[in-house]
Scaffold this active site. Structure first.
Site, PDB file in Angstrom:
ATOM      1  N   ASP A   1      43.423  41.517  48.926  1.00  0.00           N
ATOM      2  CA  ASP A   1      43.148  40.676  47.758  1.00  0.00           C
ATOM      3  C   ASP A   1      42.715  39.253  48.168  1.00  0.00           C
ATOM      4  O   ASP A   1      43.089  38.759  49.219  1.00  0.00           O
ATOM      5  CB  ASP A   1      44.455  40.600  46.951  1.00  0.00           C
TER       6      ASP A   1
ATOM      7  N   LYS B   1      40.699  50.110  49.611  1.00  0.00           N
ATOM      8  CA  LYS B   1      42.059  50.144  49.072  1.00  0.00           C
ATOM      9  C   LYS B   1      41.929  49.921  47.572  1.00  0.00           C
ATOM     10  O   LYS B   1      41.563  48.836  47.131  1.00  0.00           O
ATOM     11  CB  LYS B   1      42.917  49.047  49.725  1.00  0.00           C
ATOM     12  N   TRP B   2      42.197  50.969  46.807  1.00  0.00           N
ATOM     13  CA  TRP B   2      42.012  50.951  45.339  1.00  0.00           C
ATOM     14  C   TRP B   2      43.372  50.686  44.721  1.00  0.00           C
ATOM     15  O   TRP B   2      44.228  51.552  44.717  1.00  0.00           O
ATOM     16  CB  TRP B   2      41.448  52.300  44.904  1.00  0.00           C
ATOM     17  N   ASP B   3      43.545  49.480  44.210  1.00  0.00           N
ATOM     18  CA  ASP B   3      44.856  49.070  43.715  1.00  0.00           C
ATOM     19  C   ASP B   3      44.901  49.144  42.191  1.00  0.00           C
ATOM     20  O   ASP B   3      43.856  49.232  41.514  1.00  0.00           O
ATOM     21  CB  ASP B   3      45.128  47.626  44.180  1.00  0.00           C
TER      22      ASP B   3
ATOM     23  N   ASP C   1      55.326  48.331  48.584  1.00  0.00           N
ATOM     24  CA  ASP C   1      55.111  46.956  49.032  1.00  0.00           C
ATOM     25  C   ASP C   1      56.268  46.477  49.903  1.00  0.00           C
ATOM     26  O   ASP C   1      56.182  45.426  50.531  1.00  0.00           O
ATOM     27  CB  ASP C   1      54.965  46.011  47.827  1.00  0.00           C
TER      28      ASP C   1
ATOM     29  N   ASN D   1      47.672  47.360  39.415  1.00  0.00           N
ATOM     30  CA  ASN D   1      48.935  46.630  39.396  1.00  0.00           C
ATOM     31  C   ASN D   1      49.493  46.320  38.018  1.00  0.00           C
ATOM     32  O   ASN D   1      50.108  45.269  37.817  1.00  0.00           O
ATOM     33  CB  ASN D   1      48.762  45.309  40.177  1.00  0.00           C
TER      34      ASN D   1
HETATM   35  C1  GLA Z   1      49.655  45.004  45.191  1.00  0.00           C
HETATM   36  C2  GLA Z   1      49.607  45.894  46.423  1.00  0.00           C
HETATM   37  C3  GLA Z   1      49.685  45.048  47.668  1.00  0.00           C
HETATM   38  C4  GLA Z   1      48.567  44.038  47.688  1.00  0.00           C
HETATM   39  C5  GLA Z   1      48.594  43.202  46.420  1.00  0.00           C
HETATM   40  C6  GLA Z   1      47.376  42.313  46.334  1.00  0.00           C
HETATM   41  O1  GLA Z   1      50.892  44.420  45.050  1.00  0.00           O
HETATM   42  O2  GLA Z   1      50.634  46.839  46.383  1.00  0.00           O
HETATM   43  O3  GLA Z   1      49.645  45.863  48.816  1.00  0.00           O
HETATM   44  O4  GLA Z   1      47.340  44.695  47.829  1.00  0.00           O
HETATM   45  O5  GLA Z   1      48.635  44.016  45.257  1.00  0.00           O
HETATM   46  O6  GLA Z   1      47.404  41.518  45.221  1.00  0.00           O
END
Ligand code: GLA
Length: 725
Positions: A341, A456-458, A526, A460
């Protein structure tokens, strides 16, 4: 391609290499399940009914069944709340991995047809089932023909009452995949998820069912079940006054009523189940074999060792910093660098988590030479480049939100409900324009930088505002969102079949077989603390193979729990999954870097065993025996990796020797310690033992590491490589 054969109604048997499912499919009556368990010969199948095995509902329908729990409930177009499903035909078929049996039932009064499909994966001992529900009302009477689906499970399974226990996974952010073990009692046990976007944080849509009392890792009959669905779900066990526990799994019915229009067919997600008489680990091996062969993207390809920038620099992205990290991971033998990020945003630069999602253009202040320069630098360091995106989301503020406020999930007449950073919003994947836009994020990145190797496809945030500004029926939101997600993923995979894609969702929010067909791996959590990871990775390994479990060496004190563990301990735990690093290498000592360099080199040697081998969990951390231990054994039993981690540290400890599993008793295995920090080698270093000896006696593991104090820590650990001569 499924080939169909004609069959007469009666008893149907679906076999895999070691299991049998027996169905009762009588003409004009309700279909039933008679048996699911270890493999039966034809004579035993013929005898089942005589032996008192009564069929239990294969897909019981609500309304004419008294108090028994049901798999399907509808409101007919005229308001009638009942459904009756009588068998009218059955189809048998074959496909490259096994066979299919499709039981077709119809309501004698209303135009509803249900197909219950059972599909065997013969070599992996897996059976999938799902339902296809058709509203056969004439389209010309459309307005009158809509049927409300109020419950539409994927399938159900009767489990004979006895000493039946279940293991399920629970948790939260930074504590995913924890194991809960409990006995099934009278009443209901319900496991459900209502996040909408991430469905494996607080609970998992997989469960282990032990038929022989409290589950053991390596013995006893266990059924494993997994609902292959990324959205909201419900798994439930009803134990009533009958001789059976009834297990049901499907999309969460609550608030997801589906308007099945005249002529429409609704297909549920698949429910996969498996059986093993080799305990929980046996079921895990079946899931892992099946997952790697049929579900996980690139399940047969080795994963690269990578460094991810997140815990190293968080949002502090800049060119010299990225270049330094790339150089460092390359010098330690890593193969890939992933910029996390913080790299994007023009009008609203992404300085923290309060803005910019949706604006997938490089932040020129941070990266004046763009992604292209980073990709080139990676290549000059001899590694690949990967990048983080969170494509299903936006923030207010972002240029995307400014342009398309109607693209976010928002209930009519309500204000936005914000998530992360108090500004985050979920995009409405029900809307085809949003689907096109999400595809274009990946497409643009890849067109501009075809060398990008990894995404890496996040994701949240949960569906906090349950409303789509696009769809007609709001109760279709979860289903339409996931249909949109699948459509986007299919397009991405068609265009970029070789790309490695990680499913991340605030850590381990997307460890689910419904999502993994498009993804190569998932971020387990995380929380990268090695001690807590032992518990989380243990539970996660019940259903998911090591190749899919991203597991990184991070800094101490750990950023989440602030615990200090030795570099060896962190490596030894991370090595049991897809090894990576999540650290600022600049802050590591030269000695730590050397240890990591050696560990990466050794991991590359054992990688085929870890990533494609069979798991044998030996001593559970949940049993509080002071240690946890497990193994990965190559399928041909030519090599194995043995992990031994302390989970407590007291003076004057005496642990039992751990009996190994899964080796060939007749082969000799030479022992080599990996990640060694001790001053002296183990006494049996380089010595060979028979598989029989190792499985009956185990090896003596010193309870601490004898090394320089800066290398040892509270919890010691060992990783042994066993190679057959
Ligand atoms: C989430 C992901 C982390 C990271 C952050 C970036 O929390 O799980 O690994 O990529 O977003 O904002």
């Amino acid at each position: 391609m499924i080939k169909l054969l004609f069959s007469l109604l009666g008893i149907f048997t679906l076999n895999t290499a070691n299991t049998t499912l027996v169905l009762n499919v009588p003409d004009n009556r309700e279909a039933g399940i008679i048996y699911y368990g270890s493999k039966l010969g034809q004579a035993e199948v013929d005898n089942l009914v005589r032996a008192g095995y009564r069929p239990q509902g294969l897909y019981p329908a609500y309304g004419l069944k008294g108090t028994a729990e049901t798999a399907i409930a509808v409101t007919q177009a005229d308001g009638n709340k009942t459904l009756k499903l009588d068998v009218c035909s059955v189809e048998e078929g074959t496909w490259e991995g096994g066979r299919t049996i499709t039981v077709i039932s119809k309501d004698p009064v209303y135009p509803i047809t249900v197909k219950n499909v059972f599909k065997s994966f013969e070599d992996q001992d897996m059976i999938e089932t799902w339902a296809e529900i058709t509203n056969g009302a004439k389209a010309s009477k459309k307005a009158h023909g809509t049927v409300m689906l109020e419950r539409f499970d994927s399938g159900c399974l009767p489990i004979r009452v006895g000493d039946v226990w279940i293991c399920s996974l629970y948790g939260t952010w930074a504590n995913e995949g924890r194991v809960a073990t409990e006995k099934l009692e009278r009443g209901y046990k319900v496991i459900k998820n209502i996040d909408g976007v991430r469905n494996s944080h607080t609970s998992h849509s997989e469960v282990m069912i032990s038929l022989d009392g409290k589950p053991e890792e390596n013995s006893g009959r266990v059924i494993g079940a997994a609902l292959e669905w990324g959205g909201d779900y419900e798994l439930r066990f009803q134990t009533n006054d009958s001789d059976y526990h009834h297990f049901f799994a499907g999309i969460l019915p609550e608030n997801n009523e589906y308007h099945l229009e005249a002529g429409e067919t609704f297909k549920t997600p698949a429910l996969a189940y498996t059986f093993s008489d080799e305990g929980l680990s046996g079921v895990s091996r079946n899931f892992h074999h099946w997952g790697r062969k049929w579900r996980l993207a690139h399940g047969d390809k080795e994963r690269k060792v990578l460094l991810n920038s997140w815990e190293g620099v968080y949002f502090d992205i800049n060119e010299p910093g990225m270049d330094q990290m790339m150089g460092d991971i390359a010098s330690m033998g890593g193969e890939l660098f992933v910029m996390d990020d913080g790299w994007f945003g023009d009008k609203y630069p992404r300085l923290n988590d309060h803005s910019s999602l949706g604006d997938w253009v490089v932040d020129k202040n941070k990266l004046p030479n763009g992604i292209g320069w980073l990709v080139k630098q990676a290549s000059s360091h001899g590694i690949k480049f990967g990048i983080w995106i969170e494509p299903e989301m936006t923030n207010n503020p972002s240029e995307l939100y400014d342009a398309h406020p109607d693209w976010v999930l928002k209930a009519d007449g309500r204000d936005n409900v914000y998530g992360r950073g108090n500004t985050q919003l979920v995009l409405d994947l029900c809307n085809p324009a949003v689907q096109d836009y999400i595809f274009s994020i990946v497409d643009n990145l890849m067109k501009e930088n075809p060398e990008i190797d990894y995404i890496k496809w996040d994701s949240n945030m949960d569906m906090r505002s349950r409303g789509s500004q696009y769809i007609k029926y709001q109760s279709h939101l979860d289903i339409e969102y996931w249909r949109g997600f699948e459509a986007v993923c299919n397009r991405i995979r068609a265009a970029y079949p070789d790309l490695t894609i990680q499913a991340c969702a605030s850590g381990g929010g997307r460890a689910n077989w419904g999502v993994l067909p498009w993804f190569d791996e998932f971020w387990v959590s995380d929380n990268t603390d090695a001690l807590q990871r032992i518990y989380m990775q243990w539970g996660t390994s019940y259903f998911f193979p090591a190749i899919a479990m991203a597991s990184h060496i991070s800094a101490t004190p750990n950023h989440t729990v602030h615990r200090t563990t030795s570099i060896k301990y962190r490596i030894d735990v991370a090595m049991s999954g897809r090894l990576g690093m999540e650290i600022q290498p600049k802050n590591m000592t030269e000695q730590e870097k050397d240890i990591c360099r050696k560990a990466i080199e050794e991991y590359k040697q054992i990688r085929p065993v870890v990533q494609f081998g069979d798991i044998y969990r030996l001593v559970s951390p949940y049993d509080d025996k002071g240690i946890a231990s497990m193994m990965h054994v190559a399928e041909d039993k030519s090599a194995a990796v043995f992990y031994w981690w302390k989970i407590a540290n007291f003076y004057d400890e005496h642990f039992a020797r751990v009996q190994m599993k899964g080796l060939d008793p007749d082969r000799m295995y030479k022992v080599r310690e990996l990640d060694r920090i001790d001053r002296f080698p183990l006494r049996y270093e380089g010595i060979s033992f028979s598989g029989k000896f190792l499985m009956e006696n185990g090896l003596e593991i010193p309870s601490s590491n004898s090394a320089d104090s800066e290398l040892t820590g509270d919890w010691s650990s060992r990783v042994l490589y066993l190679e057959s001569n």
